[in-house]
Motif scaffolding. Structure first.
Motif, PDB file in Angstrom:
ATOM      1  N   VAL A  90       0.836  -1.197   0.000  1.00  0.00           N
ATOM      2  CA  VAL A  90       0.000   0.000   0.000  1.00  0.00           C
ATOM      3  C   VAL A  90       0.871   1.248   0.000  1.00  0.00           C
ATOM      4  O   VAL A  90       1.916   1.290   0.654  1.00  0.00           O
ATOM      5  N   ILE A  91       0.428   2.249  -0.758  1.00  0.00           N
ATOM      6  CA  ILE A  91       1.051   3.570  -0.726  1.00  0.00           C
ATOM      7  C   ILE A  91      -0.032   4.548  -0.285  1.00  0.00           C
ATOM      8  O   ILE A  91      -1.072   4.671  -0.933  1.00  0.00           O
ATOM      9  N   ASP A  92       0.191   5.218   0.839  1.00  0.00           N
ATOM     10  CA  ASP A  92      -0.789   6.159   1.383  1.00  0.00           C
ATOM     11  C   ASP A  92      -0.285   7.589   1.184  1.00  0.00           C
ATOM     12  O   ASP A  92       0.920   7.850   1.289  1.00  0.00           O
ATOM     13  N   PHE A  93      -1.209   8.497   0.891  1.00  0.00           N
ATOM     14  CA  PHE A  93      -0.822   9.892   0.651  1.00  0.00           C
ATOM     15  C   PHE A  93      -1.805  10.822   1.339  1.00  0.00           C
ATOM     16  O   PHE A  93      -2.814  10.387   1.918  1.00  0.00           O
ATOM     17  N   LEU A 107       0.512   9.517  10.209  1.00  0.00           N
ATOM     18  CA  LEU A 107       1.828   8.896  10.168  1.00  0.00           C
ATOM     19  C   LEU A 107       2.838   9.836   9.530  1.00  0.00           C
ATOM     20  O   LEU A 107       2.487  10.640   8.660  1.00  0.00           O
ATOM     21  N   SER A 108       4.094   9.720   9.942  1.00  0.00           N
ATOM     22  CA  SER A 108       5.166  10.479   9.314  1.00  0.00           C
ATOM     23  C   SER A 108       5.551   9.815   8.003  1.00  0.00           C
ATOM     24  O   SER A 108       5.319   8.608   7.803  1.00  0.00           O
ATOM     25  N   GLU A 109       6.131  10.570   7.096  1.00  0.00           N
ATOM     26  CA  GLU A 109       6.539  10.021   5.809  1.00  0.00           C
ATOM     27  C   GLU A 109       7.586   8.939   6.013  1.00  0.00           C
ATOM     28  O   GLU A 109       8.476   9.056   6.848  1.00  0.00           O
ATOM     29  N   GLY A 110       7.455   7.859   5.255  1.00  0.00           N
ATOM     30  CA  GLY A 110       8.417   6.775   5.357  1.00  0.00           C
ATOM     31  C   GLY A 110       7.768   5.428   5.163  1.00  0.00           C
ATOM     32  O   GLY A 110       6.582   5.328   4.851  1.00  0.00           O
ATOM     33  N   GLU A 111       8.549   4.366   5.341  1.00  0.00           N
ATOM     34  CA  GLU A 111       8.028   3.016   5.126  1.00  0.00           C
ATOM     35  C   GLU A 111       7.735   2.336   6.454  1.00  0.00           C
ATOM     36  O   GLU A 111       8.399   2.582   7.463  1.00  0.00           O
ATOM     37  N   LEU A 167       3.883  -0.781   3.866  1.00  0.00           N
ATOM     38  CA  LEU A 167       3.191   0.451   3.505  1.00  0.00           C
ATOM     39  C   LEU A 167       4.192   1.587   3.407  1.00  0.00           C
ATOM     40  O   LEU A 167       5.114   1.680   4.219  1.00  0.00           O
ATOM     41  N   TYR A 168       3.979   2.428   2.410  1.00  0.00           N
ATOM     42  CA  TYR A 168       4.773   3.653   2.317  1.00  0.00           C
ATOM     43  C   TYR A 168       3.841   4.833   2.495  1.00  0.00           C
ATOM     44  O   TYR A 168       2.824   4.956   1.807  1.00  0.00           O
ATOM     45  N   LYS A 169       4.197   5.713   3.441  1.00  0.00           N
ATOM     46  CA  LYS A 169       3.410   6.927   3.686  1.00  0.00           C
ATOM     47  C   LYS A 169       4.104   8.106   3.026  1.00  0.00           C
ATOM     48  O   LYS A 169       5.265   8.383   3.300  1.00  0.00           O
ATOM     49  N   SER A 170       3.374   8.781   2.131  1.00  0.00           N
ATOM     50  CA  SER A 170       3.906   9.944   1.435  1.00  0.00           C
ATOM     51  C   SER A 170       3.242  11.213   1.944  1.00  0.00           C
ATOM     52  O   SER A 170       2.080  11.201   2.362  1.00  0.00           O
ATOM     53  N   GLU A 171       3.963  12.317   1.891  1.00  0.00           N
ATOM     54  CA  GLU A 171       3.409  13.614   2.266  1.00  0.00           C
ATOM     55  C   GLU A 171       2.751  14.319   1.077  1.00  0.00           C
ATOM     56  O   GLU A 171       2.170  15.396   1.229  1.00  0.00           O
TER      57      GLU A 171
END
Length: 319
Positions: A90-93, A107-111, A167-171
């Protein structure tokens, strides 16, 4: 890896519209350079539309979006190019809204990965449409939405956390959400479909407790259930009104549904949500006690369900 227009597939589902939606979609298909697939079906609700799209999708990644919001395909592709080799589930933005940019998961940006991710997702899953999913999440585990209902995303907060391993969280703010007050979930006059919240959340919870015996996970899921079923369903006015009776009916049915699946519920379980203030707790305590004086509410909500969709609630069979 480079992406081209031919690798972008847009699937539009006309879910039993009775206006010019299908003609608009056909016009769009013939005026864009992107690959567009149009599905026309009887009205099955948002879950039925999403299931049809998932079943027809051939892409490696799936992005489920609502028709009344805006998306930035360019930003989404930039994000995919950046993290593609990592093969995340999953990639969350972030989300643009009228109140500013929202990070729906906080969440903070990152994996993120490992068993901690399940705990994170059960605590705060965030929005479905702020996530691009690898298709394997849906295909390998045969996950599908409940059909003939609204609030179709509710069950997934209990189920998907157990199948997402990375999961990767993007800003980046890739999705723009608009509150349409005439949408099916924001009707001025509450329709019988409003009570789909109850059916979708209890079914999701039941599926979730089949997937784990972890006490911490179970506690998080119970918090989610009481929030979706008891807190978010029905309103309480400051003074006694018909809203109080309706809320007591909902509480009665909530306890009945929990009894059926062997889950013991206490009044304090309904107060774990941060959305609940002191005054609300006091009123809820009164209605919780009053609900014990009510007869069974099964028929009342079954009648609402038939009025809404003409059929009982029938959830999909999952692995």
């Amino acid at each position: 890896m480079e992406f081209s227009d031919s690798e972008i597939e847009i699937i539009c589902v006309d879910d039993g519209s009775n206006d010019s939606t299908l003609e608009i979609l056909e016009s769009f298909k013939h005026t864009t350079t992107l690959r567009v697939k149009i599905i026309s079906q009887e009205n099955k609700g948002p879950g039925g539309a999403r299931n049809s799209g998932i079943d027809q999708a051939v892409g490696e990644y799936i992005w489920l979006v609502d028709s009344d919001d805006d998306i930035s395909i360019d930003k989404a592709l930039t994000l995919l190019r950046t993290v593609y080799e990592k093969n995340y589930d999953v990639i969350d933005f972030n989300i643009n809204s009228k109140t500013g940019v929202i990070n729906s998961m906080n969440l903070s940006e990152g994996e993120y990965s490992s068993s901690d991710l399940t705990k994170i997702l059960l605590k705060k899953f965030g929005r479905i449409w702020s996530k691009i999913f690898h298709s394997r999440v849906w295909v390998d585990h045969k996950i599908r939405y409940p059909e003939y209902c609204i609030y179709e995303d509710n069950p997934l907060v209990f189920i998907l956390p157990f199948y997402i391993k990375s999961l990767y969280k993007s800003e980046l703010a890739v999705y723009s959400h608009y509150e349409e007050y005439e949408s099916v979930t924001r009707e001025v006059v509450v329709s019988p479909r409003y009570f789909d919240r109850m059916y979708t959340s209890i079914w999701g919870y039941e599926e979730g407790i089949r997937l784990t015996k972890n006490a911490e996970f179970l506690e998080s899921m119970l918090d989610n259930l009481t929030r979706l079923y008891v807190i978010n369903t029905g309103r309480i006015s400051k003074k006694p009104s018909k809203l109080w009776i309706e809320k007591a009916r909902i509480i009665k049915q909530f306890r009945s549904d929990c009894d059926k699946i062997g889950v013991k519920i206490r009044l304090t379980d309904a107060f774990n949500s941060k959305e609940v203030g002191v005054k609300y707790q006091a009123l809820l305590s009164v209605l919780w006690g009053g609900s014990f004086l009510l007869p069974s509410q099964e028929k009342y909500f079954e009648d609402k369900r038939i009025e809404a969709w003409g059929r009982p609630f029938d959830a999909p069979k999952l692995n």
